[in-house]
Design a protein around this motif. Structure first.
Motif, PDB file in Angstrom:
ATOM      1  N   LYS A 205      51.953  82.989 -68.277  1.00  0.00           N
ATOM      2  CA  LYS A 205      52.490  84.116 -69.051  1.00  0.00           C
ATOM      3  C   LYS A 205      53.973  84.382 -68.786  1.00  0.00           C
ATOM      4  O   LYS A 205      54.635  85.060 -69.577  1.00  0.00           O
ATOM      5  N   PHE A 206      54.497  83.829 -67.697  1.00  0.00           N
ATOM      6  CA  PHE A 206      55.916  83.998 -67.379  1.00  0.00           C
ATOM      7  C   PHE A 206      56.765  82.854 -67.935  1.00  0.00           C
ATOM      8  O   PHE A 206      57.989  82.834 -67.755  1.00  0.00           O
ATOM      9  N   GLY A 207      56.109  81.877 -68.566  1.00  0.00           N
ATOM     10  CA  GLY A 207      56.837  80.739 -69.120  1.00  0.00           C
ATOM     11  C   GLY A 207      57.019  79.593 -68.152  1.00  0.00           C
ATOM     12  O   GLY A 207      57.720  78.626 -68.450  1.00  0.00           O
ATOM     13  N   THR A 208      56.385  79.686 -66.980  1.00  0.00           N
ATOM     14  CA  THR A 208      56.471  78.611 -65.985  1.00  0.00           C
ATOM     15  C   THR A 208      55.456  77.520 -66.311  1.00  0.00           C
ATOM     16  O   THR A 208      54.300  77.804 -66.638  1.00  0.00           O
ATOM     17  N   VAL A 209      55.877  76.270 -66.232  1.00  0.00           N
ATOM     18  CA  VAL A 209      54.986  75.153 -66.552  1.00  0.00           C
ATOM     19  C   VAL A 209      53.888  75.025 -65.489  1.00  0.00           C
ATOM     20  O   VAL A 209      54.173  74.871 -64.292  1.00  0.00           O
ATOM     21  N   LYS A 210      52.632  75.110 -65.936  1.00  0.00           N
ATOM     22  CA  LYS A 210      51.476  74.950 -65.052  1.00  0.00           C
ATOM     23  C   LYS A 210      51.009  73.497 -65.016  1.00  0.00           C
ATOM     24  O   LYS A 210      50.579  72.985 -63.993  1.00  0.00           O
ATOM     25  N   GLN A 211      51.051  72.852 -66.171  1.00  0.00           N
ATOM     26  CA  GLN A 211      50.588  71.472 -66.291  1.00  0.00           C
ATOM     27  C   GLN A 211      51.369  70.782 -67.390  1.00  0.00           C
ATOM     28  O   GLN A 211      51.630  71.367 -68.440  1.00  0.00           O
ATOM     29  N   GLN A 212      51.766  69.558 -67.116  1.00  0.00           N
ATOM     30  CA  GLN A 212      52.416  68.753 -68.145  1.00  0.00           C
ATOM     31  C   GLN A 212      51.977  67.310 -67.969  1.00  0.00           C
ATOM     32  O   GLN A 212      52.097  66.743 -66.888  1.00  0.00           O
ATOM     33  N   GLU A 213      51.433  66.766 -69.039  1.00  0.00           N
ATOM     34  CA  GLU A 213      50.901  65.413 -68.962  1.00  0.00           C
ATOM     35  C   GLU A 213      51.172  64.677 -70.263  1.00  0.00           C
ATOM     36  O   GLU A 213      51.115  65.265 -71.348  1.00  0.00           O
ATOM     37  N   THR A 214      51.478  63.390 -70.137  1.00  0.00           N
ATOM     38  CA  THR A 214      51.653  62.542 -71.311  1.00  0.00           C
ATOM     39  C   THR A 214      50.394  61.718 -71.514  1.00  0.00           C
ATOM     40  O   THR A 214      49.951  61.015 -70.602  1.00  0.00           O
ATOM     41  N   TYR A 215      49.816  61.837 -72.688  1.00  0.00           N
ATOM     42  CA  TYR A 215      48.606  61.081 -73.020  1.00  0.00           C
ATOM     43  C   TYR A 215      48.981  59.845 -73.834  1.00  0.00           C
ATOM     44  O   TYR A 215      49.568  59.951 -74.912  1.00  0.00           O
ATOM     45  N   TYR A 216      48.634  58.691 -73.278  1.00  0.00           N
ATOM     46  CA  TYR A 216      48.885  57.419 -73.944  1.00  0.00           C
ATOM     47  C   TYR A 216      47.583  56.857 -74.510  1.00  0.00           C
ATOM     48  O   TYR A 216      46.521  56.996 -73.899  1.00  0.00           O
ATOM     49  N   SER A 217      47.685  56.212 -75.668  1.00  0.00           N
ATOM     50  CA  SER A 217      46.548  55.491 -76.243  1.00  0.00           C
ATOM     51  C   SER A 217      47.054  54.141 -76.731  1.00  0.00           C
ATOM     52  O   SER A 217      48.146  54.041 -77.297  1.00  0.00           O
ATOM     53  N   ASN A 218      46.263  53.100 -76.500  1.00  0.00           N
ATOM     54  CA  ASN A 218      46.602  51.753 -76.947  1.00  0.00           C
ATOM     55  C   ASN A 218      45.420  51.201 -77.724  1.00  0.00           C
ATOM     56  O   ASN A 218      44.436  50.757 -77.143  1.00  0.00           O
ATOM     57  N   TYR A 219      45.507  51.287 -79.046  1.00  0.00           N
ATOM     58  CA  TYR A 219      44.396  50.878 -79.894  1.00  0.00           C
ATOM     59  C   TYR A 219      44.576  49.434 -80.356  1.00  0.00           C
ATOM     60  O   TYR A 219      45.612  49.080 -80.912  1.00  0.00           O
ATOM     61  N   LEU A 220      43.556  48.629 -80.147  1.00  0.00           N
ATOM     62  CA  LEU A 220      43.578  47.251 -80.601  1.00  0.00           C
ATOM     63  C   LEU A 220      43.271  47.198 -82.100  1.00  0.00           C
ATOM     64  O   LEU A 220      42.623  48.098 -82.636  1.00  0.00           O
ATOM     65  N   PRO A 221      43.729  46.162 -82.799  1.00  0.00           N
ATOM     66  CA  PRO A 221      43.396  46.035 -84.219  1.00  0.00           C
ATOM     67  C   PRO A 221      41.876  45.912 -84.403  1.00  0.00           C
ATOM     68  O   PRO A 221      41.186  45.321 -83.560  1.00  0.00           O
ATOM     69  N   TRP A 222      41.377  46.447 -85.506  1.00  0.00           N
ATOM     70  CA  TRP A 222      39.931  46.514 -85.738  1.00  0.00           C
ATOM     71  C   TRP A 222      39.641  46.124 -87.177  1.00  0.00           C
ATOM     72  O   TRP A 222      40.276  46.605 -88.110  1.00  0.00           O
ATOM     73  N   SER A 223      38.671  45.243 -87.354  1.00  0.00           N
ATOM     74  CA  SER A 223      38.355  44.736 -88.692  1.00  0.00           C
ATOM     75  C   SER A 223      37.320  45.603 -89.399  1.00  0.00           C
ATOM     76  O   SER A 223      36.523  46.304 -88.746  1.00  0.00           O
ATOM     77  N   ALA A 224      37.310  45.569 -90.725  1.00  0.00           N
ATOM     78  CA  ALA A 224      36.247  46.210 -91.493  1.00  0.00           C
ATOM     79  C   ALA A 224      34.944  45.469 -91.217  1.00  0.00           C
ATOM     80  O   ALA A 224      34.935  44.243 -91.018  1.00  0.00           O
ATOM     81  N   LYS A 225      33.841  46.215 -91.197  1.00  0.00           N
ATOM     82  CA  LYS A 225      32.528  45.608 -90.927  1.00  0.00           C
ATOM     83  C   LYS A 225      31.611  45.865 -92.119  1.00  0.00           C
ATOM     84  O   LYS A 225      31.526  46.967 -92.657  1.00  0.00           O
ATOM     85  N   TYR A 226      30.929  44.785 -92.511  1.00  0.00           N
ATOM     86  CA  TYR A 226      29.989  44.863 -93.627  1.00  0.00           C
ATOM     87  C   TYR A 226      28.639  44.319 -93.190  1.00  0.00           C
ATOM     88  O   TYR A 226      28.556  43.259 -92.539  1.00  0.00           O
ATOM     89  N   LEU A 227      27.593  45.065 -93.523  1.00  0.00           N
ATOM     90  CA  LEU A 227      26.246  44.531 -93.359  1.00  0.00           C
ATOM     91  C   LEU A 227      25.913  43.734 -94.614  1.00  0.00           C
ATOM     92  O   LEU A 227      26.268  44.129 -95.725  1.00  0.00           O
ATOM     93  N   ARG A 228      25.210  42.620 -94.416  1.00  0.00           N
ATOM     94  CA  ARG A 228      24.938  41.735 -95.557  1.00  0.00           C
ATOM     95  C   ARG A 228      23.495  41.271 -95.497  1.00  0.00           C
ATOM     96  O   ARG A 228      23.021  40.818 -94.455  1.00  0.00           O
ATOM     97  N   GLY A 229      22.818  41.419 -96.627  1.00  0.00           N
ATOM     98  CA  GLY A 229      21.457  40.888 -96.692  1.00  0.00           C
ATOM     99  C   GLY A 229      21.486  39.380 -96.549  1.00  0.00           C
ATOM    100  O   GLY A 229      22.279  38.714 -97.219  1.00  0.00           O
ATOM    101  N   PRO A 230      20.648  38.814 -95.672  1.00  0.00           N
ATOM    102  CA  PRO A 230      20.692  37.369 -95.438  1.00  0.00           C
ATOM    103  C   PRO A 230      20.299  36.585 -96.687  1.00  0.00           C
ATOM    104  O   PRO A 230      19.472  37.017 -97.480  1.00  0.00           O
ATOM    105  N   ALA A 231      20.934  35.435 -96.851  1.00  0.00           N
ATOM    106  CA  ALA A 231      20.627  34.565 -97.982  1.00  0.00           C
ATOM    107  C   ALA A 231      19.220  34.018 -97.855  1.00  0.00           C
ATOM    108  O   ALA A 231      18.722  33.740 -96.757  1.00  0.00           O
ATOM    109  N   GLN A 232      18.552  33.874 -98.974  1.00  0.00           N
ATOM    110  CA  GLN A 232      17.184  33.338 -98.956  1.00  0.00           C
ATOM    111  C   GLN A 232      17.197  31.832 -98.794  1.00  0.00           C
ATOM    112  O   GLN A 232      18.127  31.149 -99.184  1.00  0.00           O
TER     113      GLN A 232
END
Length: 232
Positions: A205-232
Motif C-alpha cells: 500500500k506504500f508503493g514498495t515492491v513486494k515481489q517482482q518476477e519475470t515469467y518466461y515461456s518457450n513454446y515449441l511449434p505444434w501441428s494440427a491434429k486430425y482423427l481419421r477413420g481407417p481405410a477399409q
C-alpha cells in the motif's frame, strides 16, 4: 478475477473443465498457507469422475483422463496475478494451446500434472481468501474470483515480449477406429513456436515492491491434429 475461454472443446473436455472448477470451488486459504492446485483437486481419473479428453503426452495428442484440467489452472494463474498474490510455482505448457489464447496473449498459462508439475501460491495477506469458480458450459467461458480483505496491495503486468516465432509443422493424421472410413475430424489446431516473457510486479500500500518476477515461456511449434477413420 481470472477469465478464459475454451471454444471448440469436445464435450468430454467441457465436462472436465466444469468438474475441475467444481472440485476446487469454495476453497478457503488461510493466512500464510500455500495453495496447491494438485492437492486441492485430488486424483484425476475415471474413478473420480473425469472423462477421456485430448491431452499432450509424450509429444503427441492423445486421449487421457483429465484433458481440460489446465484450463482451470491457467485461469487461476491469471486470478492470482490480478490479486497480487505470492506465486511460488508456475510452469508453462511445452506447446501453445489455442484455448488459452482466445482472450489472452500467449504466455499466460499454467500447466499442472500429478507431482511437481503444479501451480502454487501463498496467501501472504492478513485474512482468509475464498476461491470461487464459475463455468459456462454453453458459451464455453469460465472465471475465477478470489475474495479476501484488501491490504492495499497492487499488481501490474508489464514489459510483455514475444519473439522467436517459428512456423507450425505439417498436419498429423491419427487413425481412429471409432470413426467411419474416410471420416476426418480435427481435434487440435496448429500453432507456431514462440517465446514470450512478461514482468509481474506486486507493490504494498506504500508503493514498495513486494515481489517482482519475470515469467518466461518457450513454446515449441505444434501441428494440427486430425482423427481419421481407417481405410477399409
Amino acid at each position: 478475477l481470472g477469465e478464459s475461454a475454451y471454444a471448440h472443446s469436445i464435450p468430454t473436455r467441457v465436462h472436465n473443465v466444469a468438474l475441475t472448477a467444481k472440485k476446487i470451488n469454495l476453497n478457503i486459504i488461510k493466512p500464510g498457507e500455500t495453495f496447491s492446485f494438485n492437492k486441492a483437486l485430488g486424483e484425476v481419473s475415471k474413478a473420480t469422475g473425469f472423462q477421456p479428453a485430448y491431452v499432450i503426452k509424450n509429444g503427441r495428442t492423445e486421449l487421457g483422463d483429465g484433458g481440460g484440467v489446465c484450463q482451470v489452472s491457467s485461469t487461476l494463474f491469471r486470478a492470482a496475478m490480478n490479486a497480487g498474490l505470492n506465486i511460488t510455482l508456475r510452469k508453462p505448457h511445452s506447446y501453445r494451446v489455442s484455448y488459452y489464447e482466445l482472450n489472452s496473449k500467449a504466455g499466460f498459462d499454467a500447466t499442472v500434472y500429478a507431482g511437481e508439475v503444479d501451480f502454487r501460491f501463498i496467501n501472504d495477506t492478513p485474512g482468509h481468501i475464498l476461491l470461487y469458480t464459475e463455468t459456462d458450459s454453453k458459451n464455453l467461458t469460465m472465471k475465477i474470483e478470489l475474495y479476501g480483505p484488501s491490504d492495499g496491495r497492487t499488481s501490474e503486468i508489464s514489459d510483455y515480449k514475444a519473439w522467436g516465432a517459428r512456423p507450425a509443422p505439417p498436419p498429423v493424421y491419427i487413425d481412429d477406429p471409432s470413426l467411419p472410413p474416410g471420416k476426418v475430424k480435427q481435434v487440435d489446431w496448429a500453432t507456431g513456436g514462440l517465446k514470450t516473457s512478461f514482468v509481474y510486479t506486486v507493490k504494498d500500500k506504500f508503493g514498495t515492491v513486494k515481489q517482482q518476477e519475470t515469467y518466461y515461456s518457450n513454446y515449441l511449434p505444434w501441428s494440427a491434429k486430425y482423427l481419421r477413420g481407417p481405410a477399409q
